[in-house]
Design a protein around this motif. Structure first.
Motif, PDB file in Angstrom:
ATOM      1  N   TRP A  28      46.976  32.287  49.677  1.00  0.00           N
ATOM      2  CA  TRP A  28      46.899  33.727  49.925  1.00  0.00           C
ATOM      3  C   TRP A  28      47.503  34.550  48.793  1.00  0.00           C
ATOM      4  O   TRP A  28      47.024  35.641  48.508  1.00  0.00           O
ATOM      5  N   VAL A  29      48.532  34.039  48.133  1.00  0.00           N
ATOM      6  CA  VAL A  29      49.119  34.770  46.998  1.00  0.00           C
ATOM      7  C   VAL A  29      48.097  34.844  45.868  1.00  0.00           C
ATOM      8  O   VAL A  29      47.875  35.906  45.284  1.00  0.00           O
ATOM      9  N   GLU A  30      47.465  33.717  45.576  1.00  0.00           N
ATOM     10  CA  GLU A  30      46.513  33.628  44.466  1.00  0.00           C
ATOM     11  C   GLU A  30      45.175  34.296  44.773  1.00  0.00           C
ATOM     12  O   GLU A  30      44.417  34.579  43.849  1.00  0.00           O
ATOM     13  N   SER A  31      44.882  34.538  46.024  1.00  0.00           N
ATOM     14  CA  SER A  31      43.607  35.178  46.367  1.00  0.00           C
ATOM     15  C   SER A  31      43.830  36.593  46.917  1.00  0.00           C
ATOM     16  O   SER A  31      43.590  37.569  46.210  1.00  0.00           O
ATOM     17  N   ASP A  32      44.292  36.711  48.138  1.00  0.00           N
ATOM     18  CA  ASP A  32      44.387  38.028  48.787  1.00  0.00           C
ATOM     19  C   ASP A  32      45.385  38.965  48.099  1.00  0.00           C
ATOM     20  O   ASP A  32      45.072  40.114  47.790  1.00  0.00           O
ATOM     21  N   TRP A  33      46.613  38.472  47.857  1.00  0.00           N
ATOM     22  CA  TRP A  33      47.631  39.316  47.229  1.00  0.00           C
ATOM     23  C   TRP A  33      47.195  39.686  45.811  1.00  0.00           C
ATOM     24  O   TRP A  33      47.313  40.832  45.398  1.00  0.00           O
TER      25      TRP A  33
END
Length: 147
Positions: A119-124
């Motif tokens: 999620w850090v590497e995609s959404d955030w």
């Protein structure tokens, strides 16, 4: 500058790597303690492009209670400088409390729920890139959506 409240070392490494890939020149200032962030972040707000906040903070061994993201939100909404904020906490109820305070104060905010392994590497990453681009383009109005 990006200001961040986060206490998880793995997440911090990932946030730093993503931010470096987006803009290697943008400083990242991190606090593990809400009280310290409240004491120190005020003078940094005018040069801040974005703020990202966790809610739940674990005390370091032998340290006092580090507070939480809600304390920082209550302080932020009392400040004269308004900046876009991402709430990246896994605590859904307290994230809603944080969002409610920002809503009442008229602050722009977004939520990125820490779901999945990247999620850090995609959404955030996607949201930070969009917000930093909007911050850099004068006159471009932000949306108030979330991921």
């Amino acid at each position: 500058m990006l200001l961040m409240l986060e206490d998880n070392a793995d997440r911090l490494q990932r946030f730093a790597a993503v931010l470096k890939a987006i803009d290697a020149t943008l400083p990242l200032r991190v606090w593990r303690d809400a009280h310290a962030m409240i004491r120190e972040a005020g003078p940094l707000l005018p040069s801040t492009a974005l703020i990202s906040l966790d809610h739940d903070l674990e005390p370091e061994l032998g340290a006092s209670d580090p507070g939480d993201g809600y304390l920082v939100v209550k302080w932020l909404v009392s400040q004269p400088v308004v900046r876009p904020v991402i709430v990246h906490s896994s605590n859904g109820e307290r994230s809603a409390w944080m969002a409610g305070e920002f809503d009442l104060a008229g602050w722009r905010h977004w939520r990125v729920a820490p779901l999945g392994d990247n999620w850090v590497e995609s959404d955030w990453r996607q949201l930070v890139r969009r917000l930093l681009t909007r911050h850099a383009e004068p006159g471009l109005a932000p949306d108030n959506g979330g991921i």
